[in-house]
Design a protein around this motif. Structure first.
Motif, short mmCIF file in Angstrom:
data_model
loop_
_atom_site.label_atom_id
_atom_site.label_comp_id
_atom_site.label_asym_id
_atom_site.label_seq_id
_atom_site.Cartn_x
_atom_site.Cartn_y
_atom_site.Cartn_z
N ILE A 6 16.08 6.72 15.66
CA ILE A 6 16.49 5.34 15.41
C ILE A 6 15.38 4.64 14.65
N ALA A 8 14.30 3.93 10.23
CA ALA A 8 13.75 4.65 9.07
C ALA A 8 12.51 3.94 8.54
N GLY A 12 9.74 7.02 12.09
CA GLY A 12 11.03 7.71 12.17
C GLY A 12 11.20 8.73 11.05
N ALA A 32 18.70 -1.52 8.21
CA ALA A 32 18.63 -2.12 6.86
C ALA A 32 19.26 -1.19 5.83
N ARG A 40 10.67 -3.24 0.91
CA ARG A 40 10.11 -4.22 1.84
C ARG A 40 8.58 -4.09 1.89
N ALA A 43 2.40 -2.64 5.04
CA ALA A 43 0.96 -2.38 4.97
C ALA A 43 0.62 -1.52 3.73
N ASP A 158 12.20 2.36 16.09
CA ASP A 158 12.80 1.18 15.47
C ASP A 158 11.92 -0.05 15.56
N GLY A 159 10.62 0.15 15.56
CA GLY A 159 9.71 -0.97 15.44
C GLY A 159 9.65 -1.85 16.67
N GLY A 162 13.05 -3.39 17.94
CA GLY A 162 14.22 -2.52 17.96
C GLY A 162 14.90 -2.48 19.32
N1 APR Z 1 18.80 -0.02 14.73
C1 APR Z 1 18.40 0.74 13.69
N2 APR Z 1 17.25 0.52 13.02
C2 APR Z 1 16.49 -0.49 13.43
C3 APR Z 1 16.84 -1.32 14.52
C4 APR Z 1 18.06 -1.04 15.18
N3 APR Z 1 18.46 -1.77 16.21
N4 APR Z 1 15.86 -2.23 14.69
C5 APR Z 1 14.94 -1.99 13.75
N5 APR Z 1 15.30 -0.95 12.98
C6 APR Z 1 14.60 -0.36 11.84
C7 APR Z 1 13.91 -1.38 10.95
O1 APR Z 1 14.80 -1.91 9.98
C8 APR Z 1 12.81 -0.54 10.31
O2 APR Z 1 13.21 0.07 9.10
O3 APR Z 1 13.53 0.43 12.35
C9 APR Z 1 12.53 0.55 11.35
C10 APR Z 1 11.17 0.41 12.01
O4 APR Z 1 10.19 0.58 11.03
P1 APR Z 1 8.76 -0.12 11.14
O5 APR Z 1 8.89 -1.49 11.63
O6 APR Z 1 8.08 0.12 9.84
O7 APR Z 1 8.04 0.71 12.33
P2 APR Z 1 7.12 1.99 12.32
O8 APR Z 1 7.72 3.12 11.56
O9 APR Z 1 6.75 2.18 13.75
O10 APR Z 1 5.82 1.56 11.50
C11 APR Z 1 5.13 0.43 11.95
O11 APR Z 1 4.01 -0.02 9.85
O12 APR Z 1 3.58 -1.76 8.35
C12 APR Z 1 3.08 -1.02 9.40
O13 APR Z 1 1.44 -2.07 10.58
C13 APR Z 1 2.82 -1.93 10.51
O14 APR Z 1 2.43 -1.11 12.65
C14 APR Z 1 3.39 -1.27 11.67
C15 APR Z 1 3.87 0.10 11.20
#
Ligand code: APR
Length: 389
Positions: A6, A8, A12, A32, A40, A43, A158-159, A162
């Motif tokens: 979950i 991208a 993920g 998204a 988008r 960092a 999913d961040g 999520g």
């Molecule tokens: N369902 C599906 N996808 C989701 C959902 C959901 N409910 N909620 C969020 N997402 C997606 C977001 O749109 C995003 O593309 O999950 C993805 C999470 O990606 P990131 O926020 O980039 O998380 P991660 O891969 O853990 O990387 C995080 O990147 O920019 C740096 O410092 C920042 O620490 C951060 C790191």
């Protein structure tokens, strides 16, 4: 299905590529659109552990072609600039600056080339039966169809906002939270060629200002502001005026201005960890499992190495019925993440002090003078700044 991933983001996608290349049936669900995740701004600075993980998995072509290696950074203090050659103090280990959205685009391409499937634009993702052998994910596709997929594992990538972590029952994870910080950073992204070839940490009586790099047309700036600050009070003129004042140096140097690429936003410095990073068959990675501050730029790198560790652990469980890597997963990732948190904390303590506190300001002077003059202090800085390695 072997694994439903979950999110991208980098966590993920790295997990998904590594799984798909090992022949494990993998589905990525992303809220998204593809265009959005590939454009988008996020960092840009990647440390050695993240670069090594990408290299190991053949995912570093773009980074090698377009990324800029960084071996040093600059501090400004009392209008004087000094450079810390941190790579020299760390056996040559260094950073690479590569915009995260470009890395995401590289990873999407690599995952699709490995035969992986991604559903972009999904909504209403729900997780179920997490402690059974066949956890399930249900979601609505971009064209409005509700689907349910059973899998062996779910990767919650999913961040911070999520749904994965929120599906874990209350009380199953420890929330380890930093007490509120008085400071936040106003994050600014501008369409302007960086006025520097190295990151600048500017310490001034008006507070901290950072000049970070993205690519030859884009610069990232940070301004220390009160935690209660409202971005609406920071129009472009005020931002540039403050950046000029805080980065001022007694040398022939000009800060170039450019249009802001997005509205500035206030990033709080509070950190939170959720432990352990696993509940039954749901495994968390990246920002889904924690939030570290942007200082020292550790978030993206941690997410990348989490993604690889998760995929290798799941592959061992599925291919060899060996659950030991999975059982060690949380501890391995948390060890790295807490090391990174300590580095962020140290950097924040160095640059963000209480402006109205002369005691704290005098200690800050001493710390920066030591960093400028003492090889031991520089080596200590390098060790933190490049961690985890
Ligand atoms: N369902 C599906 N996808 C989701 C959902 C959901 N409910 N909620 C969020 N997402 C997606 C977001 O749109 C995003 O593309 O999950 C993805 C999470 O990606 P990131 O926020 O980039 O998380 P991660 O891969 O853990 O990387 C995080 O990147 O920019 C740096 O410092 C920042 O620490 C951060 C790191």
């Amino acid at each position: 299905m072997g694994v439903v991933v979950i999110g991208a983001g980098v966590a993920g996608l790295v997990a998904a590529v590594v799984l798909a290349r090992r022949g494990i049936d993998t589905l990525v669900l992303e809220a998204a659109s593809r265009a959005r995740v590939e454009s988008r701004p996020r960092a840009g600075l990647l440390g050695p552990a993240a670069v090594d993980a990408l290299e190991r998995n053949g995912l570093a072509d773009g980074l090698r072609a377009e990324g800029a290696p960084h071996h040093n950074c600059e501090f400004r203090h009392r209008r004087r600039a000094f450079v810390v050659e941190y790579a020299r103090h760390a056996g040559g280990h260094h950073h690479v600056v590569y915009p995260q959205q470009k890395l995401v685009a590289d990873l999407v391409a690599a995952y699709l080339a490995a035969g992986g499937v991604i559903e972009f634009g999904v909504t209403d993702v729900m997780l179920d039966a997490l402690t059974s052998d066949h956890p399930a994910v249900s979601f609505v596709t971009a064209d409005g169809q509700r689907q349910t997929v059973e899998s062996r594992f779910i990767a919650g990538c999913d961040g911070h906002h999520g749904v994965s972590r929120g599906s874990i029952p209350e009380g199953a994870l420890r929330h380890i939270r930093q007490r509120d910080s008085a400071w936040a950073w106003l994050a600014v992204l501008a369409a302007v060629t960086p006025s520097t070839d190295k990151i600048i940490y500017g310490v001034s009586p008006r507070g901290f200002a950072g000049h970070m790099l993205r690519d030859h047309r884009t610069s990232r700036f940070y301004l220390q502001v009160e935690a209660t600050a409202d971005a609406a009070d920071w129009p472009a003129e005020r931002i540039w005026e403050e950046l000029h004042a805080r980065l001022a140096v007694d040398a022939d140097w000009q800060l170039a201005e450019g249009p802001l690429l997005e509205p500035p936003n206030v990033i709080t410095m509070d950190s939170v960890f959720y432990e352990p990073m696993r509940f039954g068959r749901l495994i968390l990675a990246g920002d889904a499992a924690r939030r570290v501050p942007p200082a020292a730029a550790k978030g993206a790198g941690l997410a990348i190495v989490d993604g690889e560790t998760l995929a290798l652990a799941v592959a061992a469980a599925l291919h060899d019925a060996d659950e030991r890597p999975l059982n060690a997963y949380s501890e391995v990732c948390l060890g790295r993440a807490w090391l990174a948190q300590e580095a962020s904390t140290k950097l924040l303590q160095l640059v963000n002090v209480e402006l109205a506190d002369p005691f704290a300001r005098r200690l800050q002077d001493v710390r920066l003078d030591r960093l400028r003059t003492s090889p031991v202090a520089a080596a200590e800085f390098a060790d933190h700044y490049l961690s985890p390695r």
